[in-house]
Scaffold this motif. Structure first.
Motif, PDB file in Angstrom:
ATOM      1  N   VAL A   1       1.382   5.311   0.974  1.00 55.53           N
ATOM      2  CA  VAL A   1       0.909   6.414   1.800  1.00 55.53           C
ATOM      3  C   VAL A   1       0.838   7.686   0.969  1.00 55.53           C
ATOM      4  O   VAL A   1       0.002   8.558   1.209  1.00 55.53           O
ATOM      5  CB  VAL A   1       1.807   6.591   3.050  1.00 55.53           C
ATOM      6  CG1 VAL A   1       3.208   7.054   2.685  1.00 55.53           C
ATOM      7  CG2 VAL A   1       1.174   7.553   4.033  1.00 55.53           C
TER       8      VAL A   1
ATOM      9  N   TYR B   1      -2.950  10.983  -0.945  1.00 54.05           N
ATOM     10  CA  TYR B   1      -2.447  10.658   0.381  1.00 54.05           C
ATOM     11  C   TYR B   1      -3.326   9.579   1.007  1.00 54.05           C
ATOM     12  O   TYR B   1      -4.563   9.675   0.965  1.00 54.05           O
ATOM     13  CB  TYR B   1      -2.468  11.896   1.284  1.00 54.05           C
ATOM     14  CG  TYR B   1      -1.684  13.068   0.748  1.00 54.05           C
ATOM     15  CD1 TYR B   1      -0.372  13.300   1.152  1.00 54.05           C
ATOM     16  CD2 TYR B   1      -2.259  13.952  -0.173  1.00 54.05           C
ATOM     17  CE1 TYR B   1       0.349  14.383   0.665  1.00 54.05           C
ATOM     18  CE2 TYR B   1      -1.543  15.031  -0.659  1.00 54.05           C
ATOM     19  CZ  TYR B   1      -0.245  15.239  -0.241  1.00 54.05           C
ATOM     20  OH  TYR B   1       0.460  16.315  -0.737  1.00 54.05           O
ATOM     21  N   PHE B   2      -2.691   8.558   1.571  1.00 56.01           N
ATOM     22  CA  PHE B   2      -3.400   7.482   2.257  1.00 56.01           C
ATOM     23  C   PHE B   2      -4.431   6.797   1.349  1.00 56.01           C
ATOM     24  O   PHE B   2      -5.407   6.228   1.837  1.00 56.01           O
ATOM     25  CB  PHE B   2      -4.094   8.010   3.521  1.00 56.01           C
ATOM     26  CG  PHE B   2      -3.190   8.740   4.469  1.00 56.01           C
ATOM     27  CD1 PHE B   2      -2.287   8.047   5.261  1.00 56.01           C
ATOM     28  CD2 PHE B   2      -3.220  10.127   4.549  1.00 56.01           C
ATOM     29  CE1 PHE B   2      -1.447   8.723   6.131  1.00 56.01           C
ATOM     30  CE2 PHE B   2      -2.377  10.808   5.419  1.00 56.01           C
ATOM     31  CZ  PHE B   2      -1.485  10.104   6.211  1.00 56.01           C
ATOM     32  N   ASP B   3      -4.214   6.883   0.035  1.00 55.05           N
ATOM     33  CA  ASP B   3      -5.128   6.300  -0.962  1.00 55.05           C
ATOM     34  C   ASP B   3      -6.558   6.787  -0.764  1.00 55.05           C
ATOM     35  O   ASP B   3      -7.531   6.086  -1.069  1.00 55.05           O
ATOM     36  CB  ASP B   3      -5.088   4.766  -0.911  1.00 55.05           C
ATOM     37  CG  ASP B   3      -5.664   4.131  -2.179  1.00 55.05           C
ATOM     38  OD1 ASP B   3      -5.575   4.767  -3.245  1.00 55.05           O
ATOM     39  OD2 ASP B   3      -6.200   3.017  -2.094  1.00 55.05           O
TER      40      ASP B   3
ATOM     41  N   GLU C   1       0.846  -1.189   0.000  1.00 55.11           N
ATOM     42  CA  GLU C   1       0.000   0.000   0.000  1.00 55.11           C
ATOM     43  C   GLU C   1       0.886   1.245   0.000  1.00 55.11           C
ATOM     44  O   GLU C   1       1.992   1.241   0.540  1.00 55.11           O
ATOM     45  CB  GLU C   1      -0.898   0.007   1.232  1.00 55.11           C
ATOM     46  CG  GLU C   1      -1.969  -1.075   1.245  1.00 55.11           C
ATOM     47  CD  GLU C   1      -2.855  -0.931   2.467  1.00 55.11           C
ATOM     48  OE1 GLU C   1      -3.532   0.116   2.604  1.00 55.11           O
ATOM     49  OE2 GLU C   1      -2.850  -1.860   3.299  1.00 55.11           O
TER      50      GLU C   1
ATOM     51  N   LYS D   1       3.463   2.584   2.442  1.00 55.98           N
ATOM     52  CA  LYS D   1       2.845   2.769   3.755  1.00 55.98           C
ATOM     53  C   LYS D   1       3.448   1.808   4.769  1.00 55.98           C
ATOM     54  O   LYS D   1       3.690   0.638   4.474  1.00 55.98           O
ATOM     55  CB  LYS D   1       1.340   2.526   3.633  1.00 55.98           C
ATOM     56  CG  LYS D   1       0.565   2.656   4.931  1.00 55.98           C
ATOM     57  CD  LYS D   1      -0.903   2.349   4.694  1.00 55.98           C
ATOM     58  CE  LYS D   1      -1.709   2.363   5.972  1.00 55.98           C
ATOM     59  NZ  LYS D   1      -3.127   2.021   5.736  1.00 55.98           N
ATOM     60  N   GLY D   2       3.718   2.310   5.970  1.00 54.79           N
ATOM     61  CA  GLY D   2       4.193   1.467   7.059  1.00 54.79           C
ATOM     62  C   GLY D   2       5.697   1.311   7.117  1.00 54.79           C
ATOM     63  O   GLY D   2       6.199   0.471   7.863  1.00 54.79           O
TER      64      GLY D   2
ATOM     65  N   GLN E   1       0.000  10.109  11.329  1.00 51.76           N
ATOM     66  CA  GLN E   1       0.148   8.856  10.598  1.00 51.76           C
ATOM     67  C   GLN E   1       1.289   8.917   9.585  1.00 51.76           C
ATOM     68  O   GLN E   1       1.705   7.890   9.057  1.00 51.76           O
ATOM     69  CB  GLN E   1      -1.159   8.523   9.868  1.00 51.76           C
ATOM     70  CG  GLN E   1      -2.339   8.296  10.795  1.00 51.76           C
ATOM     71  CD  GLN E   1      -2.101   7.139  11.756  1.00 51.76           C
ATOM     72  OE1 GLN E   1      -1.768   6.028  11.360  1.00 51.76           O
ATOM     73  NE2 GLN E   1      -2.250   7.414  13.038  1.00 51.76           N
ATOM     74  N   LEU E   2       1.776  10.110   9.306  1.00 51.27           N
ATOM     75  CA  LEU E   2       2.865  10.298   8.343  1.00 51.27           C
ATOM     76  C   LEU E   2       3.739  11.462   8.780  1.00 51.27           C
ATOM     77  O   LEU E   2       3.233  12.545   9.086  1.00 51.27           O
ATOM     78  CB  LEU E   2       2.291  10.583   6.945  1.00 51.27           C
ATOM     79  CG  LEU E   2       3.273  11.043   5.866  1.00 51.27           C
ATOM     80  CD1 LEU E   2       4.309   9.963   5.552  1.00 51.27           C
ATOM     81  CD2 LEU E   2       2.519  11.452   4.602  1.00 51.27           C
TER      82      LEU E   2
ATOM     83  N   GLU F   1       0.534   1.278  10.172  1.00 49.50           N
ATOM     84  CA  GLU F   1      -0.247   2.445   9.746  1.00 49.50           C
ATOM     85  C   GLU F   1       0.554   3.740   9.750  1.00 49.50           C
ATOM     86  O   GLU F   1       0.075   4.750   9.243  1.00 49.50           O
ATOM     87  CB  GLU F   1      -1.464   2.611  10.665  1.00 49.50           C
ATOM     88  CG  GLU F   1      -2.446   1.446  10.604  1.00 49.50           C
ATOM     89  CD  GLU F   1      -3.058   1.289   9.221  1.00 49.50           C
ATOM     90  OE1 GLU F   1      -3.386   2.315   8.596  1.00 49.50           O
ATOM     91  OE2 GLU F   1      -3.179   0.131   8.764  1.00 49.50           O
ATOM     92  N   ARG F   2       1.754   3.723  10.298  1.00 49.33           N
ATOM     93  CA  ARG F   2       2.568   4.939  10.351  1.00 49.33           C
ATOM     94  C   ARG F   2       3.732   4.859   9.367  1.00 49.33           C
ATOM     95  O   ARG F   2       4.343   3.794   9.214  1.00 49.33           O
ATOM     96  CB  ARG F   2       3.101   5.163  11.765  1.00 49.33           C
ATOM     97  CG  ARG F   2       2.054   5.680  12.729  1.00 49.33           C
ATOM     98  CD  ARG F   2       2.633   5.912  14.114  1.00 49.33           C
ATOM     99  NE  ARG F   2       1.750   6.727  14.931  1.00 49.33           N
ATOM    100  CZ  ARG F   2       2.003   7.080  16.185  1.00 49.33           C
ATOM    101  NH1 ARG F   2       3.112   6.671  16.772  1.00 49.33           N
ATOM    102  NH2 ARG F   2       1.148   7.834  16.846  1.00 49.33           N
ATOM    103  N   SER F   3       4.039   5.979   8.738  1.00 48.66           N
ATOM    104  CA  SER F   3       5.086   6.031   7.719  1.00 48.66           C
ATOM    105  C   SER F   3       5.941   7.270   7.934  1.00 48.66           C
ATOM    106  O   SER F   3       5.481   8.276   8.481  1.00 48.66           O
ATOM    107  CB  SER F   3       4.466   6.086   6.315  1.00 48.66           C
ATOM    108  OG  SER F   3       3.446   5.125   6.161  1.00 48.66           O
TER     109      SER F   3
END
Length: 300
Positions: free
Chosen positions: A6, A64-66, A4, A30-31, A160-161, A193-195
């Motif tokens: 981010v 962002y974040f799809d 995925e 992502k992640g 989250q980012l 969930e964090r990038s």
């Protein structure tokens, strides 16, 4: 590897008088911790300014974040709250105090915690006497202090980012080690969930925590991938000078001295060195980045 994203950018372009940023596709997984690497002037800060909305006069689209578009970035508070950003040492106005920085973060971001911010200021030893000194002005802070107080600000939020522009450059070795641990703990605490997306011209500063790397030169992405994959794509080769002339044509980069030769070879070309007295090793990420940058730089 299907991962995925981010951030996913398409046809990102920004033109200056003597420089053009041209990125057909930008993929930030992502992640993971992603490092944006390139020499000074490669376009790293320009790209980060576009991603964070500091620059709005560009072409292309960003997701962002799809879920959110770059238009949403300017209108939806939940997206701004989800992203933490630190810029250069000129990020704060010189007349601001530490208390002003705290107050502005409180106003701008719903999840900002003054308690966490002050605890981070103490943990990062921003003020020589310890604790939190609200009356200290930005103009009285060193570049390292400015960077650390900016980091304290984003780490005091529920994000989250994180997008960090050259965060390691003004820091001493001890604080660079601390920053690596902070990034690692941030990623691990997010359960995928964090990038983190951070730029650097010296990947050795961030190599320990980098999962994915994007290498830029002259406004373009010239290499990218997960570190483990790049270490399979490129091979460090060393040999004696008696074989130097035979080895050179097969090498991606080649360095020769009185003690022998070494360089980076594409794994697919290692068979071309068969029969030569060589030693092969797994290169460091720093060695890979330098090799790719050499191949694409105007620096001779």
């Amino acid at each position: 590897m299907n991962t995925e994203l981010v951030i996913n950018g398409t046809n990102i372009k920004k033109t200056f008088k003597n420089f053009e940023l041209n990125i057909p596709e930008l993929k930030i997984p992502k992640g993971f911790a992603t490092a944006l690497v390139g020499e000074n002037g490669a376009g790293k800060t320009t790209l980060i300014n576009i991603l964070t909305g500091v620059k709005l006069d560009y072409k292309g689209s960003i997701r962002y974040f799809d879920k959110y578009t770059d238009a949403d970035r300017e209108t939806k508070p939940e997206l701004k709250n989800a992203i933490g950003y630190t810029g250069t040492s000129q990020y704060f106005f010189p007349q601001w105090t530490a208390a002003n920085i705290e107050e502005i973060n409180t106003i701008l971001f719903d999840s900002f915690s003054s308690e966490k911010f002050r605890a981070m200021c103490d943990e990062l030893a921003i003020f020589p006497e310890g604790g939190f000194k609200g009356k200290v002005k930005v103009s009285e802070m060193s570049d390292g202090m400015k960077t650390k107080i900016a980091l304290a600000g984003v780490w005091a939020r529920d994000t989250q980012l994180l997008i960090l522009d050259e965060p390691a450059s003004p820091l001493d070795p001890l604080m660079r080690d601390k920053l690596n641990r902070m990034i690692s703990e941030y990623i691990e605490s997010g359960n995928g969930e964090r990038s983190v997306f951070t730029s650097t011209h010296n990947i050795a500063d961030m190599e320990a925590v980098t999962d994915y790397v994007i290498i830029m030169e002259r406004g373009a992405i010239v290499e990218e991938g997960f570190v483990e994959d790049l270490k399979e794509k490129y091979v460090l080769v060393k040999g004696e000078n008696t074989d130097a002339d035979k080895a050179a044509p097969a090498m991606y980069t080649f360095n020769k001295s009185q003690h022998g030769w070494d360089g980076i070879c594409l794994a697919e070309n290692v068979d071309k060195l068969a029969g030569l007295d060589i030693v092969t090793e797994t290169p460091s990420l720093s060695q890979i980045c330098v090799a790719v940058m050499k191949q694409n730089s105007r620096l001779k």
